[in-house]
Structure formats: structure tokens, C-alpha cells
Design a protein around this motif. Structure first.
Motif, short mmCIF file in Angstrom:
data_model
loop_
_atom_site.label_atom_id
_atom_site.label_comp_id
_atom_site.label_asym_id
_atom_site.label_seq_id
_atom_site.Cartn_x
_atom_site.Cartn_y
_atom_site.Cartn_z
N VAL A 157 0.64 -1.16 0.12
CA VAL A 157 0.08 -0.15 -0.13
C VAL A 157 0.88 1.17 0.11
CG1 VAL A 157 -1.65 1.32 1.30
CG2 VAL A 157 -1.86 -1.19 1.17
N VAL A 158 0.62 2.28 -0.75
CA VAL A 158 1.16 3.32 -0.96
C VAL A 158 0.40 4.67 -0.47
CG1 VAL A 158 3.05 2.76 -2.49
CG2 VAL A 158 0.96 3.59 -3.30
N ASP A 159 -0.90 4.60 -0.58
CA ASP A 159 -1.81 5.75 -0.45
C ASP A 159 -3.18 5.00 0.23
OD1 ASP A 159 -4.03 7.52 -0.88
OD2 ASP A 159 -2.19 8.75 -1.74
N LEU A 160 -3.70 5.78 1.31
CA LEU A 160 -5.04 5.29 1.79
C LEU A 160 -5.87 6.68 1.25
CD1 LEU A 160 -4.30 3.61 5.27
CD2 LEU A 160 -4.96 2.50 2.94
N SER A 161 -6.49 6.64 0.30
CA SER A 161 -7.29 7.66 -0.06
C SER A 161 -8.77 7.99 0.83
CB SER A 161 -7.82 7.59 -1.59
OG SER A 161 -8.40 8.76 -1.93
N VAL A 162 -8.84 9.20 1.27
CA VAL A 162 -10.06 9.52 2.07
C VAL A 162 -10.82 10.47 1.37
CG1 VAL A 162 -10.48 10.32 4.45
CG2 VAL A 162 -8.60 8.95 4.24
N ALA A 163 -12.21 10.25 1.44
CA ALA A 163 -13.17 11.05 0.83
C ALA A 163 -13.58 12.15 1.96
CB ALA A 163 -14.37 10.44 0.14
N VAL A 164 -13.60 13.63 1.89
CA VAL A 164 -13.90 14.31 2.86
C VAL A 164 -14.90 15.36 2.11
CG1 VAL A 164 -11.76 14.15 4.03
CG2 VAL A 164 -11.71 15.74 2.14
N PRO A 165 -15.70 16.10 2.81
CA PRO A 165 -16.62 17.18 2.15
C PRO A 165 -15.87 18.41 1.63
CG PRO A 165 -17.10 16.90 4.64
CD PRO A 165 -16.13 15.70 4.23
N ASP A 166 -14.78 18.66 2.54
CA ASP A 166 -14.18 20.10 2.24
C ASP A 166 -12.69 19.77 2.50
OD1 ASP A 166 -13.02 22.70 2.47
OD2 ASP A 166 -14.66 23.46 3.43
N VAL A 167 -11.78 19.73 1.17
CA VAL A 167 -10.71 19.18 1.25
C VAL A 167 -9.79 20.20 1.68
CG1 VAL A 167 -8.81 18.97 -0.40
CG2 VAL A 167 -10.75 17.64 -0.74
N HIS A 168 -9.91 21.67 1.41
CA HIS A 168 -9.15 22.70 2.21
C HIS A 168 -9.14 22.49 3.51
CE1 HIS A 168 -8.37 25.28 -1.36
NE2 HIS A 168 -9.50 24.93 -1.78
N TYR A 169 -10.41 22.31 4.33
CA TYR A 169 -10.53 22.34 5.59
C TYR A 169 -9.76 21.39 6.15
CZ TYR A 169 -12.60 23.05 10.29
OH TYR A 169 -12.82 23.31 11.69
N ALA A 170 -10.01 20.05 5.56
CA ALA A 170 -9.33 18.87 6.07
C ALA A 170 -7.94 18.87 6.01
CB ALA A 170 -9.97 17.66 5.14
N TYR A 171 -7.44 19.48 5.00
CA TYR A 171 -5.86 19.54 4.80
C TYR A 171 -5.46 20.53 5.77
CZ TYR A 171 -1.58 21.49 2.83
OH TYR A 171 -0.40 21.92 2.49
N ASP A 172 -6.03 21.66 6.00
CA ASP A 172 -5.29 22.39 6.87
C ASP A 172 -5.59 22.04 8.26
OD1 ASP A 172 -5.10 24.39 5.16
OD2 ASP A 172 -6.81 25.51 5.54
N PHE A 173 -6.61 21.20 8.83
CA PHE A 173 -6.83 20.55 9.86
C PHE A 173 -5.69 19.59 10.42
CE2 PHE A 173 -8.57 17.45 12.76
CZ PHE A 173 -9.57 18.13 13.75
N ALA A 174 -5.47 18.97 9.24
CA ALA A 174 -4.29 17.70 9.48
C ALA A 174 -3.05 18.42 9.43
CB ALA A 174 -4.33 16.83 8.37
N VAL A 175 -2.59 19.44 8.72
CA VAL A 175 -1.16 19.99 8.63
C VAL A 175 -0.96 20.78 9.88
CG1 VAL A 175 0.19 21.59 7.69
CG2 VAL A 175 -1.13 19.84 6.27
N ASP A 176 -2.08 21.53 10.58
CA ASP A 176 -1.94 22.14 11.78
C ASP A 176 -1.47 21.15 12.94
OD1 ASP A 176 -2.19 24.53 10.60
OD2 ASP A 176 -4.14 24.83 11.10
N ARG A 177 -2.00 19.69 12.68
CA ARG A 177 -1.68 18.99 13.82
C ARG A 177 -0.74 18.00 13.52
NH1 ARG A 177 -6.46 21.08 13.99
NH2 ARG A 177 -7.51 21.17 15.66
N GLY A 178 0.24 18.29 12.67
CA GLY A 178 1.69 17.74 12.42
C GLY A 178 1.92 16.84 11.14
N ALA A 179 0.47 16.85 10.37
CA ALA A 179 0.71 15.74 8.99
C ALA A 179 1.79 16.58 8.15
CB ALA A 179 -0.68 15.77 8.51
N ARG A 180 2.43 15.64 7.38
CA ARG A 180 3.21 16.22 6.30
C ARG A 180 2.53 16.35 5.20
NH1 ARG A 180 8.80 13.33 3.97
NH2 ARG A 180 9.41 15.02 2.53
#
Length: 241
Positions: A157-180
Motif C-alpha cells: 500500500v502506498v496511499d489510503l485515499s480518504v473522501a472528505v466534504p471539504d478538502v481545504h478544511y481537512a488539509y489545514d486541519f491535518a497539517v496544523d496537527r503535524g501531518a506532512r
């Protein structure tokens, strides 16, 4: 593929990607870069994705299902969209999956559809979607990344794709909490519509593609086509062509 060269060109002539609006004020700590309402209520993202405004805090005693101001909150929304594997021979692996799991091949991409580096088969069953990808030639970053992963870790496995209702919000949320961050939100388009995507990384090296395909009616993503005769298509009798 039985499509003529003209049909293939028409299918993919409008496929392109471009950068979209992203947050510019990252601030100095977790959760920064968001506007707070005057009453210090729920956090909202400036210029939110259409249809997604402020995120209300859960009622007392309710299970949280969206982001709140608490750093420990979950990723907003989200469900598994696809599990992406890199393999040495995508067609051979796809045939094994079709035979063993009774899946159907619903989409394909490769050099004959405008993807020079890889061949990919999308296999689906009830509530599941797998993407099997192999490298044809290395000419860019995607090919190098997949080839390096295969050489270092083998098939997997190289990627676990996740469907979200708002990509901008989910991206900011994860990066703010330490995601690369591997890719800030960007848009892909073809004649079937548009898909919004971002890519983040978590400990362990697995990437997570955040995807909103609510405005897309194609078989998987721009660049993929529905398999035709000569590809892996499961017939009514359960045989693979």
C-alpha cells in the motif's frame, strides 16, 4: 483498447491540473490561520468550500463527528475512498484480485490514455475500491516515488485515499496537527467534471489523499477511462476478458 486515437484524445484533451486557493496565514501554532467568530464560537475557514460553512460544536453528550477548536478533535468528516497499491505488474495483480475476490474492473489508466509513467487498474466491490499501479517508465516525480517505494519496500500500500466534504478544511486541519504536506489542495478536470485533491503524510510513510469528488461523474479520476474490450472486464458469467 478499442477506442480510436481520436476518441482517446477527446476523452483526455481537457484533463489538466491547477493550483487553487489555499490558506496563506499559517501562524505560529496549531489551529492558527483560522478566523474566530466575535463570540469565540466555532472555528471557520476563510473562503470556505461552497456548502461548508462554520463547524458547529457537538451537543453535550454527543459523539463528535467534525472538527472543533479542541486540538484533539477528529479529521472533519472522512471515509475510505480507495486503497492504492504499487505492484510490479498491475495487470497480473488485477487478474488475481478479480479471480480471488470477485471484484470488477471499473476504470483504467495508462500510456494509451495519456499517463506515460504508470498503468493503473481500479477494482471495485461492495463498499470497497482498490487501485493497483505499476511503473512503466520513470520520467517524473510520480514515477520516481513509486519506483523507489517498490525498490525499498516491495509491493504494498502506498496511499489510503480518504473522501472528505471539504478538502481545504481537512488539509489545514491535518497539517496544523503535524501531518506532512505532500500537495496542497489542487483541482483536476475533464469532461466529467472536477475533483479537488490534497495529499498529506502520516507516520509510517503512507500517504493519504484527501478527495472531494462530489462534482465528478467519471469512472474514478480525470485520466481514467472505463475499460473496454481487451481490458479486465468481468462479464455476467463471472469470466474475465
Amino acid at each position: 483498447m478499442t477506442e480510436t486515437a481520436a476518441e482517446t484524445a477527446a476523452e483526455h484533451a481537457t484533463v489538466h491540473t491547477f493550483r487553487t486557493r489555499t490558506r496563506t496565514d499559517r501562524g505560529g501554532g496549531r489551529g492558527s490561520g483560522y478566523d474566530l467568530a466575535p463570540d469565540a464560537g466555532p472555528r471557520t475557514r476563510p473562503g470556505g468550500h461552497p456548502g461548508h460553512g462554520s463547524v458547529a460544536a457537538p451537543a453535550p453528550g454527543a459523539t463528535a463527528t467534525a472538527a472543533t477548536d479542541d486540538d484533539g478533535g477528529p479529521l472533519p468528516g472522512g471515509r475510505t475512498d480507495a486503497v492504492v497499491f504499487v505492484v510490479r505488474d498491475a495487470e497480473r495483480a488485477a487478474r488475481r484480485y478479480l479471480d480471488l475476490l470477485g471484484l470488477s474492473c471499473t476504470a483504467y489508466a495508462g500510456p494509451d490514455t495519456g499517463e506515460p509513467e504508470t498503468v493503473s487498474y481500479v477494482l471495485q466491490g461492495p463498499g470497497s475500491r482498490f487501485v493497483l499501479t505499476s511503473v512503466v517508465q520513470v520520467v517524473g516525480e510520480r514515477g520516481r516515488t513509486l519506483a523507489a517505494h517498490l525498490a525499498r519496500h516491495g509491493e504494498g500500500v502506498v496511499d489510503l485515499s480518504v473522501a472528505v466534504p471539504d478538502v481545504h478544511y481537512a488539509y489545514d486541519f491535518a497539517v496544523d496537527r503535524g501531518a506532512r504536506s505532500y500537495a496542497e489542495p489542487y483541482e483536476m478536470r475533464d469532461r466529467h467534471g472536477s475533483v479537488l485533491i490534497a495529499v498529506i503524510g502520516a507516520p509510517g510513510g503512507i500517504r493519504h489523499t484527501l478527495v472531494d469528488r462530489s462534482r465528478y461523474a467519471g469512472p474514478y479520476l480525470p485520466g481514467f477511462v472505463v475499460p473496454t474490450a481487451g481490458r479486465l472486464v468481468r462479464t455476467a458469467a463471472g469470466q474475465v476478458d
